[in-house]
Design an enzyme around this catalytic site. Structure first.
Site, mmCIF file in Angstrom:
data_model
loop_
_atom_site.group_PDB
_atom_site.id
_atom_site.type_symbol
_atom_site.label_atom_id
_atom_site.label_comp_id
_atom_site.label_asym_id
_atom_site.label_seq_id
_atom_site.Cartn_x
_atom_site.Cartn_y
_atom_site.Cartn_z
ATOM 1 N N GLU A 56 5.020 27.768 -36.353
ATOM 2 C CA GLU A 56 4.213 27.675 -37.509
ATOM 3 C C GLU A 56 4.487 26.264 -37.969
ATOM 4 O O GLU A 56 3.910 26.018 -39.135
ATOM 5 C CB GLU A 56 4.023 28.859 -38.365
ATOM 6 C CG GLU A 56 4.740 29.449 -39.453
ATOM 7 C CD GLU A 56 5.363 28.539 -40.616
ATOM 8 O OE1 GLU A 56 6.134 27.475 -40.362
ATOM 9 O OE2 GLU A 56 4.457 28.283 -41.485
ATOM 10 N N TRP A 57 5.130 25.403 -37.339
ATOM 11 C CA TRP A 57 5.455 24.054 -37.701
ATOM 12 C C TRP A 57 6.050 23.765 -38.932
ATOM 13 O O TRP A 57 6.204 22.717 -39.627
ATOM 14 C CB TRP A 57 3.773 23.384 -37.727
ATOM 15 C CG TRP A 57 3.231 23.911 -36.399
ATOM 16 C CD1 TRP A 57 3.384 23.871 -35.197
ATOM 17 C CD2 TRP A 57 1.811 24.288 -36.576
ATOM 18 N NE1 TRP A 57 2.479 24.038 -34.367
ATOM 19 C CE2 TRP A 57 1.272 24.712 -35.179
ATOM 20 C CE3 TRP A 57 0.804 24.425 -37.562
ATOM 21 C CZ2 TRP A 57 0.128 24.936 -35.024
ATOM 22 C CZ3 TRP A 57 -0.615 24.659 -37.253
ATOM 23 C CH2 TRP A 57 -0.871 24.889 -35.887
ATOM 24 N N GLY A 58 6.471 24.767 -39.579
ATOM 25 C CA GLY A 58 7.314 24.665 -40.980
ATOM 26 C C GLY A 58 6.259 24.507 -42.217
ATOM 27 O O GLY A 58 6.506 24.400 -43.382
ATOM 28 N N ASP A 86 4.570 19.015 -33.966
ATOM 29 C CA ASP A 86 4.898 18.734 -32.670
ATOM 30 C C ASP A 86 5.719 17.493 -32.449
ATOM 31 O O ASP A 86 5.441 16.241 -32.972
ATOM 32 C CB ASP A 86 3.616 18.697 -31.733
ATOM 33 C CG ASP A 86 3.271 20.335 -31.569
ATOM 34 O OD1 ASP A 86 3.531 20.960 -32.345
ATOM 35 O OD2 ASP A 86 2.088 20.423 -30.804
ATOM 36 N N ASP A 98 2.490 30.736 -31.341
ATOM 37 C CA ASP A 98 1.701 29.668 -32.391
ATOM 38 C C ASP A 98 1.013 29.978 -33.588
ATOM 39 O O ASP A 98 0.802 31.036 -33.568
ATOM 40 C CB ASP A 98 0.883 28.685 -31.236
ATOM 41 C CG ASP A 98 1.001 27.264 -31.538
ATOM 42 O OD1 ASP A 98 1.237 26.737 -32.559
ATOM 43 O OD2 ASP A 98 0.690 26.538 -30.301
#
Ligand code: GLA
Length: 414
Positions: free
Chosen positions: A198-200, A220, A165
């Protein structure tokens, strides 16, 4: 002035040559990138993750009983293999040697025993950590500066899949941070899938193939249709409805391929916030995206209807197509959409998607999917498991509200 500028035909040839050169350069770099090349994830990983249904309320009994369910309810034979323990498994302190330790209350037998149990079911074991100083919500230590130590622990325990994460990473460079863990995993000698979460934020699709097998492309996902619109452009893991995540995917299709996948986050299939039609639609569209299929519902108590959706072999075969080409949206007509994925054998997987709140007719024209209007294409409905005959020009079908019909077209019969 060069000759090509005076002669339009020469100019076209020059433009084509330049474009071809750009393609070759891109392919060269993608092909030769120092990937985490351990032969894993040649097709998108499939499995289950504890986060969406259980968040921090996890323990070894839950993971064991979920592994039991996967092994016996048809999920394992459908291809789901990684049982991934997300946040909530770590104790709040490392041991005296600096090693990560499992929470002694929730995982008293330790992670190796749990991995052994999962393996005894013929499944693989996944674990969660964070690239920063601390995990997101559990006050547990992150892997920053402990990459080698943590990768070694994971290897000793028999971990097969690491999700890392991106919380508490102030000032860290994403590519460097993930590369450290990637190299640490490689150095253990144990084949482990590496999933960057890393969520983009730092466009991981551009550099991800050289570091990991998959990378999250957005924040998310949540079990709702399109909630979270107001926070969706902010960086970080803001939960949002799965169609908003879907909408972020079309520009990324070219970056995916065997061993390196865009990850539009976990499946919401079977969660209370989705209707059955929405569950079917999400799975259909995720297979067009060549997305990892990681279920997150409680597999110990799912309804037969949801089990049938998650285990549909014809739909899963599209996701696992050996060509590894990610599909995309090829037509939008108001709230009616057509998505298409070219398959290794030349066939096309097509999803007719209805975003409206009532049943609508959705049409795919053969020209939408790279065929000729005059082509006669054999058709199969992948949810009804029925051949639909050979059709010329296109196909129209009634699609329920927020639902999807998924078909496969064969090669032209004429
Ligand atoms: C972040 C990730 C999620 C999940 C949680 C756990 O939000 O994006 O997938 O792992 O952390 O805290």
């Amino acid at each position: 002035m060069c000759l090509c500028m005076r002669n339009p035909r020469n100019m076209t040839v020059a433009v084509i040559k330049i474009l071809a050169l750009i393609c070759v350069v891109i392919l060269h770099f993608r092909g030769n990138a120092p990937a985490l090349d351990n032969g894993l994830a040649r097709t998108p990983p499939m499995g289950w993750n504890s986060w969406n249904a259980f968040e921090l309320k996890i323990d070894e009994a839950l993971i064991r009983s979920t592994a039991d369910a996967i092994a016996s309810n048809g999920m394992k034979s459908a291809g789901y293999e990684y049982v991934i323990v997300d946040a909530g498994w770590k104790a709040n302190r490392r041991d005296a040697d600096g090693r990560l330790v499992a929470d002694p209350q929730k995982f008293p037998s330790g992670m190796k025993a749990l991995a052994d149990y999962v393996h005894s079911k013929g499944l693989k074991f996944g674990i969660y950590t964070d690239a920063g100083s601390e995990d997101c919500v559990s006050n547990a230590p992150g892997s920053k500066d402990f990459e080698d130590k943590d990768a070694n622990s994971f290897a000793e325990w028999g971990v097969d899949y690491v999700k890392e994460d991106w919380c508490n990473t102030n000032g860290q460079d994403a590519k460097e941070a993930y590369r450290k863990m990637s190299l640490a995993i490689l150095a253990t000698g144990r084949p482990m899938v590496f999933s960057m979460c890393e969520w983009g934020d730092n466009k991981p699709w551009i550099w991800g193939a050289s570091v990991a097998h998959l990378w999250r492309s957005t924040g998310d996902s949540k079990d709702c249709w399109d909630c979270g619109r107001s926070t969706m452009n902010k960086p970080g893991g803001y939960p949002r409805g799965w169609v908003l995540i879907l909408d972020a995917q079309p520009p990324l299709a070219a970056y995916a391929g065997p061993g390196h996948w865009n990850d539009p986050d976990l499946l919401q299939v079977g969660h209370p916030g989705l209707t059955v039609e929405e569950s079917r639609a999400q799975l259909s569209l995720w297979t067009i995206l060549a997305a990892p299929l990681i279920s997150t519902n409680d597999l110990r108590s799912m309804s037969p209807e949801i089990r049938e959706i998650l285990t549909n072999p014809e739909v899963i075969a599209v996701d696992q197509d050996s060509g590894g080409t990610e599909g995309t949206r090829v037509r939008v007509t108001g709230k009616r959409e057509v998505w298409m994925r070219p398959l290794a054998d030349g066939n096309r997987a097509v999803v007719l998607f209805n975003r409206s709140k009532s049943t609508r007719t959705v049409r795919v024209r053969w020209t939408d999917i790279g065929r000729k209007q005059t082509d006669e294409l054999p058709l199969r409905d992948l949810w009804k498991h029925q051949n639909l005959g050979v059709l010329k020009g296109g196909y129209s079908v009634l699609v329920p509200a927020h639902g999807a019909v998924m078909i496969k077209t064969g090669l032209p019969a004429n």
